[in-house]
Design a protein around this motif. Sequence first.
Motif, PDB file in Angstrom:
ATOM      1  N   THR A 140       0.844  -1.192   0.000  1.00 40.96           N
ATOM      2  CA  THR A 140       0.000   0.000   0.000  1.00 40.96           C
ATOM      3  C   THR A 140       0.876   1.237   0.000  1.00 40.96           C
ATOM      4  O   THR A 140       1.983   1.235   0.563  1.00 40.96           O
ATOM      5  CB  THR A 140      -0.931   0.030   1.224  1.00 40.96           C
ATOM      6  OG1 THR A 140      -1.673   1.257   1.214  1.00 40.96           O
ATOM      7  CG2 THR A 140      -0.155  -0.062   2.526  1.00 40.96           C
ATOM      8  N   PHE A 141       0.386   2.288  -0.665  1.00 37.94           N
ATOM      9  CA  PHE A 141       1.099   3.559  -0.658  1.00 37.94           C
ATOM     10  C   PHE A 141       0.542   4.502   0.409  1.00 37.94           C
ATOM     11  O   PHE A 141       0.937   5.669   0.472  1.00 37.94           O
ATOM     12  CB  PHE A 141       1.028   4.207  -2.046  1.00 37.94           C
ATOM     13  CG  PHE A 141       1.825   3.460  -3.074  1.00 37.94           C
ATOM     14  CD1 PHE A 141       3.182   3.687  -3.235  1.00 37.94           C
ATOM     15  CD2 PHE A 141       1.217   2.499  -3.860  1.00 37.94           C
ATOM     16  CE1 PHE A 141       3.915   2.978  -4.172  1.00 37.94           C
ATOM     17  CE2 PHE A 141       1.946   1.789  -4.809  1.00 37.94           C
ATOM     18  CZ  PHE A 141       3.305   2.026  -4.960  1.00 37.94           C
TER      19      PHE A 141
ATOM     20  N   PRO B  48      -2.899  18.219  -4.993  1.00 39.38           N
ATOM     21  CA  PRO B  48      -1.618  18.903  -4.853  1.00 39.38           C
ATOM     22  C   PRO B  48      -1.849  20.355  -4.428  1.00 39.38           C
ATOM     23  O   PRO B  48      -2.913  20.932  -4.692  1.00 39.38           O
ATOM     24  CB  PRO B  48      -1.028  18.818  -6.261  1.00 39.38           C
ATOM     25  CG  PRO B  48      -2.223  18.717  -7.164  1.00 39.38           C
ATOM     26  CD  PRO B  48      -3.251  17.939  -6.385  1.00 39.38           C
ATOM     27  N   LEU B  49      -0.852  20.953  -3.757  1.00 44.14           N
ATOM     28  CA  LEU B  49      -0.993  22.310  -3.227  1.00 44.14           C
ATOM     29  C   LEU B  49      -0.087  23.284  -3.960  1.00 44.14           C
ATOM     30  O   LEU B  49       1.054  22.957  -4.324  1.00 44.14           O
ATOM     31  CB  LEU B  49      -0.649  22.341  -1.726  1.00 44.14           C
ATOM     32  CG  LEU B  49      -1.391  21.390  -0.793  1.00 44.14           C
ATOM     33  CD1 LEU B  49      -1.030  21.722   0.652  1.00 44.14           C
ATOM     34  CD2 LEU B  49      -2.889  21.456  -1.005  1.00 44.14           C
ATOM     35  N   TYR B  50      -0.622  24.491  -4.165  1.00 36.64           N
ATOM     36  CA  TYR B  50       0.161  25.607  -4.688  1.00 36.64           C
ATOM     37  C   TYR B  50       0.205  26.655  -3.586  1.00 36.64           C
ATOM     38  O   TYR B  50      -0.826  27.099  -3.081  1.00 36.64           O
ATOM     39  CB  TYR B  50      -0.490  26.181  -5.951  1.00 36.64           C
ATOM     40  CG  TYR B  50       0.261  27.350  -6.550  1.00 36.64           C
ATOM     41  CD1 TYR B  50       1.450  27.160  -7.241  1.00 36.64           C
ATOM     42  CD2 TYR B  50      -0.240  28.645  -6.422  1.00 36.64           C
ATOM     43  CE1 TYR B  50       2.136  28.237  -7.807  1.00 36.64           C
ATOM     44  CE2 TYR B  50       0.426  29.732  -6.978  1.00 36.64           C
ATOM     45  CZ  TYR B  50       1.620  29.518  -7.664  1.00 36.64           C
ATOM     46  OH  TYR B  50       2.296  30.584  -8.207  1.00 36.64           O
TER      47      TYR B  50
ATOM     48  N   GLU C  72       1.380  15.386  -5.069  1.00 39.95           N
ATOM     49  CA  GLU C  72       0.594  14.230  -4.668  1.00 39.95           C
ATOM     50  C   GLU C  72       0.931  13.077  -5.609  1.00 39.95           C
ATOM     51  O   GLU C  72       1.241  13.295  -6.794  1.00 39.95           O
ATOM     52  CB  GLU C  72      -0.897  14.527  -4.748  1.00 39.95           C
ATOM     53  CG  GLU C  72      -1.429  15.358  -3.593  1.00 39.95           C
ATOM     54  CD  GLU C  72      -1.501  14.581  -2.294  1.00 39.95           C
ATOM     55  OE1 GLU C  72      -2.224  13.575  -2.229  1.00 39.95           O
ATOM     56  OE2 GLU C  72      -0.800  14.973  -1.342  1.00 39.95           O
ATOM     57  N   TYR C  73       0.893  11.858  -5.072  1.00 40.61           N
ATOM     58  CA  TYR C  73       1.166  10.670  -5.884  1.00 40.61           C
ATOM     59  C   TYR C  73      -0.062   9.768  -5.858  1.00 40.61           C
ATOM     60  O   TYR C  73      -0.599   9.462  -4.791  1.00 40.61           O
ATOM     61  CB  TYR C  73       2.377   9.914  -5.335  1.00 40.61           C
ATOM     62  CG  TYR C  73       2.633   8.588  -6.029  1.00 40.61           C
ATOM     63  CD1 TYR C  73       3.018   8.547  -7.369  1.00 40.61           C
ATOM     64  CD2 TYR C  73       2.480   7.390  -5.345  1.00 40.61           C
ATOM     65  CE1 TYR C  73       3.248   7.337  -8.005  1.00 40.61           C
ATOM     66  CE2 TYR C  73       2.696   6.172  -5.972  1.00 40.61           C
ATOM     67  CZ  TYR C  73       3.080   6.149  -7.309  1.00 40.61           C
ATOM     68  OH  TYR C  73       3.305   4.952  -7.946  1.00 40.61           O
ATOM     69  N   ASP C  74      -0.492   9.360  -7.052  1.00 37.49           N
ATOM     70  CA  ASP C  74      -1.626   8.446  -7.178  1.00 37.49           C
ATOM     71  C   ASP C  74      -1.095   7.064  -7.524  1.00 37.49           C
ATOM     72  O   ASP C  74      -0.607   6.838  -8.644  1.00 37.49           O
ATOM     73  CB  ASP C  74      -2.580   8.955  -8.263  1.00 37.49           C
ATOM     74  CG  ASP C  74      -3.721   7.974  -8.514  1.00 37.49           C
ATOM     75  OD1 ASP C  74      -4.162   7.338  -7.544  1.00 37.49           O
ATOM     76  OD2 ASP C  74      -4.136   7.828  -9.681  1.00 37.49           O
ATOM     77  N   SER C  75      -1.187   6.153  -6.569  1.00 42.32           N
ATOM     78  CA  SER C  75      -0.624   4.815  -6.776  1.00 42.32           C
ATOM     79  C   SER C  75      -1.386   4.023  -7.826  1.00 42.32           C
ATOM     80  O   SER C  75      -0.834   3.116  -8.456  1.00 42.32           O
ATOM     81  CB  SER C  75      -0.602   4.039  -5.454  1.00 42.32           C
ATOM     82  OG  SER C  75      -1.919   3.931  -4.926  1.00 42.32           O
ATOM     83  N   ASN C  76      -2.662   4.351  -8.047  1.00 36.40           N
ATOM     84  CA  ASN C  76      -3.457   3.610  -9.024  1.00 36.40           C
ATOM     85  C   ASN C  76      -2.962   3.863 -10.452  1.00 36.40           C
ATOM     86  O   ASN C  76      -2.775   2.937 -11.246  1.00 36.40           O
ATOM     87  CB  ASN C  76      -4.932   4.002  -8.903  1.00 36.40           C
ATOM     88  CG  ASN C  76      -5.805   3.321  -9.937  1.00 36.40           C
ATOM     89  OD1 ASN C  76      -5.738   2.105 -10.101  1.00 36.40           O
ATOM     90  ND2 ASN C  76      -6.604   4.095 -10.650  1.00 36.40           N
TER      91      ASN C  76
ATOM     92  N   VAL D  12       1.865  14.386  -9.385  1.00 35.56           N
ATOM     93  CA  VAL D  12       1.225  15.631  -9.822  1.00 35.56           C
ATOM     94  C   VAL D  12       1.677  16.791  -8.950  1.00 35.56           C
ATOM     95  O   VAL D  12       1.568  16.739  -7.717  1.00 35.56           O
ATOM     96  CB  VAL D  12      -0.318  15.509  -9.767  1.00 35.56           C
ATOM     97  CG1 VAL D  12      -0.966  16.781 -10.315  1.00 35.56           C
ATOM     98  CG2 VAL D  12      -0.792  14.292 -10.537  1.00 35.56           C
ATOM     99  N   ARG D  13       2.199  17.855  -9.604  1.00 30.76           N
ATOM    100  CA  ARG D  13       2.552  19.097  -8.910  1.00 30.76           C
ATOM    101  C   ARG D  13       1.724  20.251  -9.484  1.00 30.76           C
ATOM    102  O   ARG D  13       1.543  20.359 -10.700  1.00 30.76           O
ATOM    103  CB  ARG D  13       4.041  19.417  -9.078  1.00 30.76           C
ATOM    104  CG  ARG D  13       4.956  18.525  -8.275  1.00 30.76           C
ATOM    105  CD  ARG D  13       6.391  19.036  -8.302  1.00 30.76           C
ATOM    106  NE  ARG D  13       7.268  18.204  -7.513  1.00 30.76           N
ATOM    107  CZ  ARG D  13       7.441  18.309  -6.195  1.00 30.76           C
ATOM    108  NH1 ARG D  13       6.751  19.245  -5.538  1.00 30.76           N
ATOM    109  NH2 ARG D  13       8.255  17.523  -5.553  1.00 30.76           N
TER     110      ARG D  13
END
Length: 562
Positions: free
Chosen positions: A324-325, A460-462, A474-478, A483-484
Motif C-alpha cells: 500500500t502507498f 496537490p498544493l500551490y 501528490e502521488y496516485d498509486s493507481n 502531480v505538482r
Amino acid sequence: EKEESLYSREFWMFIGSLVLMFSAVLITGSTSLPVFNKVISYFDPGYLGQVIKDPIPHYNKYQLWIGVFISTLSGFGVFMRYKGISWQKSQRAFFLRTVIHMALSAILTYLTSVWIELPSWQFWVLSLAGYYTVVANADYIFSIVKGNIKLASSAVAHLGFGLMVIGTLASGLNQKPISSNPFVFKGLFSDEDVKKYVQLIKGKPLFSQGYFITYKSDTLIGRERFFDIHFRQVNDSLKTLDEFSLRPNALYANDFSKVAAYNPDTKHLLHKDIFTAVMKVPPATESVEEAKKIEDSLKYTTYEFAPNKPLDDSNFVVRITGTTFKPTNAEYLKNIHDSGVGVQMSIYDKQSDTTYQVEAAIGLQGALMYTYPASIDALGLRIKVNEQSIDNFFTPEENLSYKDYILKAGQKLDILGSKVAIVGFDNKPVNERYKKEEGDIAIGAKIMIEANAKSTEVMPLYIIRKNQPMSIKEYDSNSGLHVRFSNIDPATEEFTFKIAKDVKETSAIKLDIARNVPRSDYLILMASIFPGINLFWLGSILMMAGLFMAAYHRMKSKIAES
C-alpha cells in the motif's frame, strides 16, 4: 503571671504543640539522613552513612503513640475551659462524658475490627483513640455548641483528625495488592516484589487475586504514553462481579530521550480505592538510548520474496499479502512524509497455530528514508522493508520526467494513459506535509484521475510564501502519476500542472528479518486496594475546613474591633 492550670485548655494546647514539634523533629531528622550523610562524607570520605533499613516499623515505633496522645488530647481538650474556669463545677459531667465517649469508641473499634484487620494491640489502642476523638468532638458540636459554626471550628478540625486516623489504619494496615501471582512470577521478581507486582503481556489476560487483568493497548499523546489496563473481578464460579479500566501513564522527558516519571490512575469507590501504577516498561520503550542499543545488537538477514512465494522457516511462515502507498503502521502515521509504502504480511506461528497480521513501512522525506519495522513479540521477530526495495516502488524524484500540462476547471485531458480533470479547489487545504505560516497563500486543486477502471482524487498544493511560489505534490498509486500544482494564470483562468508517470512496477520485495528480539509488548504493574481511604480524605478536608472557619471568624472579629 503564673503557670497555666492543669485543667485549662491553654495548658493542653501547649502540651499538644510540644508533642507535635517532637513528632516533626523525629520525621525531619529521619528523612534528612541522606543530606546528613552527604555533608559528613564531604569532610570524611570514608564515612559510610546511616540508613533506615525498615522505615515503616521505625516511624510507627514513635508516631503511633504520638497519634494516640494527640487523638486523646483532641477528644477531651475541646471540653476544657480557658483558664480552667468553673472546673470544680463541671468535672463530674466531664468524667461522665469521657466514660460514655470511651464506651462508644470501644464499640466502634470492635465493629471496625470486623471490617479491617488490627494486627496488634497497639493498633487497637490507636483505633480507640481515633474513635474517641470523633465521638467526643461530634458530641461537642451537637450538644454543647449546638451547631454554632463560630464555636465549632476547633471541634470540626479535631473530628477530621480522628477520621484521618481511622482512615490511615483502614487503608495503611489493610492495603491489599491485587497484582500478585507468586506462583507464576516466582523467580522473575524478588521475594518482596513478587507479592506486589505482575508482568502483563499485551492482549493476554492474567488472573490475579480474583481479577482478570489485561493490558489492552497503549497510546502516546504528547509526551505521555497511556496504558489501557482492564480489570474484571470474578467470583469462584468465574461470574463477573465488576468490570472497569484504568489508564496509568508514563511521562517522557521534553526531548523524548527517556521516561521521566510514571503517573498512577485510581478508581474511586465509596468504601475503597483501587490504585494502579506502571512500575516498568521494556527498555526500548523507556529509553531512546536503550532502544538504540537493542537495535544495534540485532542481526538482520535479508530475504527476497517473489510474488506468491512465502518464506517457510522451521518455526514460522512469512507471506506477503499486499502493498500500500498509504501505510497504516502506527509509527509511520506519527510522522510526516512526502510518500511511503507499506508491506502487509501474515506470519504463521507453527507452534501455537496462530497467524499474525502486520505491516512494515518505509517513508520518504526529501532525500531521507525512514524505516518502520513490524514486531511479532510472541515469536521474537522484527521485520523491516529492505531500503533497496524502495526502488521497486518509486522512481527517485530527480529521475522523474515532468511535463507541463495546462488545464481549466471542468476540462478533462488524456495524460500519460489516464484521464485527468480539475473538479474543484480548496482555499483552506489540509495536508499533513503542509504547516501553515503567517502570510501564506495556499490553494489545493482537487484532481480526479481515472485509470485502470478506477477513479481516485488527489489534491496537490500551490503555495505562495513571502512572494515565493512552492508546491507540495501528490502521488496516485493507481495510475502511477506524480502531480505538482505549479502555476495559476488569473487572466485566462488556466492552471499549470507538472505531471510525471512512475515507471516502476513492483516485483520482488526484500525484507530484513531479525530473530531473538527482546519483547516490547509487556509492562510491570502494581495494583492495590486501599479500603476506607475516603475516611482519610474526609478527615483531611474537615481539618482544613476547621482551620479556615477559625481563621475566617478571627479575621471577622478583628475587623469588627477595628
